[in-house]
Design an enzyme around this catalytic site. Sequence first.
Site, PDB file in Angstrom:
ATOM      1  N   GLY A 162       0.824  -1.208   0.000  1.00 55.33           N
ATOM      2  CA  GLY A 162       0.000   0.000   0.000  1.00 55.33           C
ATOM      3  C   GLY A 162       0.860   1.260   0.000  1.00 55.33           C
ATOM      4  O   GLY A 162       0.437   2.309   0.480  1.00 55.33           O
ATOM      5  N   GLY A 210       1.667   2.820  -2.614  1.00 59.02           N
ATOM      6  CA  GLY A 210       1.275   3.682  -3.731  1.00 59.02           C
ATOM      7  C   GLY A 210       2.046   3.418  -5.005  1.00 59.02           C
ATOM      8  O   GLY A 210       2.455   4.351  -5.701  1.00 59.02           O
ATOM      9  N   SER A 266       1.046   2.232  -7.887  1.00 60.40           N
ATOM     10  CA  SER A 266       0.368   2.677  -9.120  1.00 60.40           C
ATOM     11  C   SER A 266       0.583   4.173  -9.328  1.00 60.40           C
ATOM     12  O   SER A 266       0.888   4.624 -10.435  1.00 60.40           O
ATOM     13  CB  SER A 266      -1.137   2.414  -9.047  1.00 60.40           C
ATOM     14  OG  SER A 266      -1.386   1.097  -8.701  1.00 60.40           O
ATOM     15  N   ALA A 302       2.969   6.064  -8.040  1.00 65.10           N
ATOM     16  CA  ALA A 302       4.386   6.363  -8.290  1.00 65.10           C
ATOM     17  C   ALA A 302       4.750   6.013  -9.729  1.00 65.10           C
ATOM     18  O   ALA A 302       5.496   6.752 -10.378  1.00 65.10           O
ATOM     19  CB  ALA A 302       5.271   5.610  -7.294  1.00 65.10           C
ATOM     20  N   ASP A 318      -1.140  10.618  -2.750  1.00 64.22           N
ATOM     21  CA  ASP A 318      -0.050   9.710  -3.115  1.00 64.22           C
ATOM     22  C   ASP A 318       0.720  10.231  -4.330  1.00 64.22           C
ATOM     23  O   ASP A 318       1.948  10.088  -4.413  1.00 64.22           O
ATOM     24  CB  ASP A 318      -0.576   8.281  -3.352  1.00 64.22           C
ATOM     25  CG  ASP A 318      -1.909   8.248  -4.069  1.00 64.22           C
ATOM     26  OD1 ASP A 318      -2.410   9.323  -4.491  1.00 64.22           O
ATOM     27  OD2 ASP A 318      -2.475   7.151  -4.219  1.00 64.22           O
TER      28      ASP A 318
END
Length: 323
Positions: free
Chosen positions: A108, A110, A112, A114, A155
């Site tokens: 979790g 992040g 996606s 990043a 994020d």
Amino acid sequence: MKQITVSAPGKLMLLGEHAVVYNHPCLVTAVGQRMKATIEKIDISELHIEAPDVNVTDYKKLITDVGSGDIPKGAKFVEIAVKNFKEKHPFLGGIKVTTSSEFSSLFGFGSSSASTVCVIKALSELFDIKLDEKGIFDLAYKTVLDIQGKGSGFDIAAAVYGGTLYYLTGGKKIEKLPIKSLSLIVGYSGIKADTATLVNKVAAKAKEYPEVIDTIYNKIEELVEKTKEYLLAEDWGHLGELMNVNQEYLEKLDVSIPKLDEMIKAARDAGAFGAKLSGAGGGDCMIAIASPETKKSIEKAIEKAGGQIIQINTNVEGVRVEI
Ligand code: PMV
């Protein structure tokens, strides 16, 4: 230039999750495990994606078809990022995108978001298009909204700007906090959380009890404002106390789970200043803040409660070109 590699950090939510979806601020820090993307120009007008960490290999599509038809789950963020970039800044020819991650997509952190940020930054460098941090943020955030429909974008901000941020929904405010360090203990619950499910669960609650949930969001905002001051003063004791209070509100929103509760309690009992879940809840990670002397025994206590300790640096640099 024919090829470029960029990297962007993952993130951990410090305070303010869920409320930040509804126009309240949060505090987020960038973590030192990074996502990497290499983009190279290729001779045919196609998009190729290699993302072995998310089971995408040998994926090929005509560049004119990018964004349409079936897209495998693991390729979505990269492909829609390419589409959004190309619509705004048209380029000729084809590209190959290869991504790799220093962290598991299960944590979790992040991955996606990043990787979306990496793709936008790499394309802007490759095609020599000047994009400042806000320009990268806007295109990456649009990509996430196109795919998920909802999300505060915190994020994305962590991946672009790095550091530790005071962040308001949709990037209405992105303030980098001038802190030197932030030492967190991170425990992974071993349970994969689905952010969308949890956000929808809280939305359903808010529909049923609008005033109750609104009051909770306002209380969380007060905590975020106060914690920002403690962060700037590097007052970890008070920061920990407010993390504990934030956790109570997250429990009221019903997004914590017994496994996280046990890990959080173990950390507090072992002497942490404070501990809470980080992110949507329902699994993923918890974080604790403690003095250096108690760190080891807190880590042991979290492991005894069934958690896995993830060693990370925080407050790290945002998206950057790799040499
Ligand atoms: O599950 P994560 O780590 O992506 O965090 C989600 C945080 C929320 O506030 C619940 C959603 C959001 O977009 O801010």
